[in-house]
Scaffold this motif. Structure first.
Motif, PDB file in Angstrom:
ATOM      1  N   VAL A 138       1.686  12.412  27.261  1.00  0.00           N
ATOM      2  CA  VAL A 138       1.647  11.102  26.823  1.00  0.00           C
ATOM      3  C   VAL A 138       1.844  10.955  25.225  1.00  0.00           C
ATOM      4  O   VAL A 138       1.072  11.649  24.532  1.00  0.00           O
ATOM      5  CB  VAL A 138       0.306  10.193  27.356  1.00  0.00           C
ATOM      6  CG1 VAL A 138       0.435   8.917  26.862  1.00  0.00           C
ATOM      7  CG2 VAL A 138       0.122  10.326  28.815  1.00  0.00           C
ATOM      8  N   VAL A 139       2.870  10.120  24.799  1.00  0.00           N
ATOM      9  CA  VAL A 139       3.167   9.991  23.336  1.00  0.00           C
ATOM     10  C   VAL A 139       1.961   8.840  23.172  1.00  0.00           C
ATOM     11  O   VAL A 139       1.784   7.737  23.431  1.00  0.00           O
ATOM     12  CB  VAL A 139       4.323   9.337  22.972  1.00  0.00           C
ATOM     13  CG1 VAL A 139       4.457   9.112  21.667  1.00  0.00           C
ATOM     14  CG2 VAL A 139       5.375  10.373  23.700  1.00  0.00           C
ATOM     15  N   MET A 140       1.093   9.118  21.917  1.00  0.00           N
ATOM     16  CA  MET A 140      -0.091   8.470  21.564  1.00  0.00           C
ATOM     17  C   MET A 140       0.437   7.684  20.268  1.00  0.00           C
ATOM     18  O   MET A 140       0.928   8.174  19.238  1.00  0.00           O
ATOM     19  CB  MET A 140      -1.340   9.314  21.225  1.00  0.00           C
ATOM     20  CG  MET A 140      -1.813  10.165  22.480  1.00  0.00           C
ATOM     21  SD  MET A 140      -2.178   9.145  24.095  1.00  0.00           S
ATOM     22  CE  MET A 140      -3.941   8.550  23.400  1.00  0.00           C
ATOM     23  N   LEU A 141       0.498   6.246  20.407  1.00  0.00           N
ATOM     24  CA  LEU A 141       1.263   5.586  19.493  1.00  0.00           C
ATOM     25  C   LEU A 141      -0.062   4.518  18.890  1.00  0.00           C
ATOM     26  O   LEU A 141      -0.711   3.696  19.451  1.00  0.00           O
ATOM     27  CB  LEU A 141       2.250   4.710  19.959  1.00  0.00           C
ATOM     28  CG  LEU A 141       3.252   5.396  20.682  1.00  0.00           C
ATOM     29  CD1 LEU A 141       4.334   4.425  21.231  1.00  0.00           C
ATOM     30  CD2 LEU A 141       4.005   6.101  19.538  1.00  0.00           C
ATOM     31  N   ALA A 142      -0.250   4.796  17.616  1.00  0.00           N
ATOM     32  CA  ALA A 142      -1.327   3.990  17.008  1.00  0.00           C
ATOM     33  C   ALA A 142      -0.477   2.579  16.370  1.00  0.00           C
ATOM     34  O   ALA A 142       0.513   2.353  15.973  1.00  0.00           O
ATOM     35  CB  ALA A 142      -1.701   4.665  15.499  1.00  0.00           C
ATOM     36  N   ASP A 143      -1.306   1.572  16.850  1.00  0.00           N
ATOM     37  CA  ASP A 143      -0.844   0.069  16.167  1.00  0.00           C
ATOM     38  C   ASP A 143      -1.691  -0.475  15.517  1.00  0.00           C
ATOM     39  O   ASP A 143      -2.556  -1.423  15.626  1.00  0.00           O
ATOM     40  CB  ASP A 143      -0.403  -0.743  17.555  1.00  0.00           C
ATOM     41  CG  ASP A 143      -0.136  -2.136  17.229  1.00  0.00           C
ATOM     42  OD1 ASP A 143       0.590  -2.274  16.173  1.00  0.00           O
ATOM     43  OD2 ASP A 143      -0.168  -3.090  18.052  1.00  0.00           O
TER      44      ASP A 143
END
Length: 135
Positions: A71-76
């Motif tokens: 899973v690509v973990m993306l910070a917003d």
């Protein structure tokens, strides 16, 4: 990473959680996508990504603590993506400020094919199982 970097030429399942390390997110939401990553990819998904209104360091640590290598973990961090897709929520009553709603979307080459948005306090339609059943 820009949205076009993530979505261009790929079929992506992006799911959003209100916060890293929060109970439902850590016990059910992220583990479900981790568990079903092979099945999702077998149905034509190129990338599975998780986004949350948290900073990059928190998202990286959460992904590592969950062994979420698929899973690509993306910070917003500032909630800009949540706001841009009109899926932000005010969690100030819980001391969390502006956050993302819980949802999952299937995006094919930048076009949203399906969007599953949870009602307040629910965890049903954005689950990996529900997404998988609807691919």
């Amino acid at each position: 990473m820009s949205a076009s970097d993530l979505f261009a030429g790929k079929r992506v399942v992006l799911f959003a959680v209100p916060g890293a390390y929060t109970p439902t997110c850590s016990a059910k939401h992220l583990p479900g996508f981790k568990e079903h990553s092979a099945a999702l990819k077998a149905k034509g998904v190129d990338t599975i990504a998780c986004t949350s209104v948290n900073d990059v360091f928190v998202m990286d640590a959460w992904g590592k603590s969950q062994d979420a290598d698929d899973v690509v973990m993306l910070a917003d961090g500032n909630g800009a993506f949540a706001k841009a897709v009109e899926l932000e929520m005010d969690a100030s009553g819980f001391g969390m400020g502006m956050r993302s709603q819980r949802y999952a979307m299937v995006v094919n080459d930048g076009t949203v094919e399906q969007l599953f948005v949870e009602g307040p306090g629910e965890f049903k339609v954005s689950s990996a199982e529900h997404v998988l059943d609807n691919l």
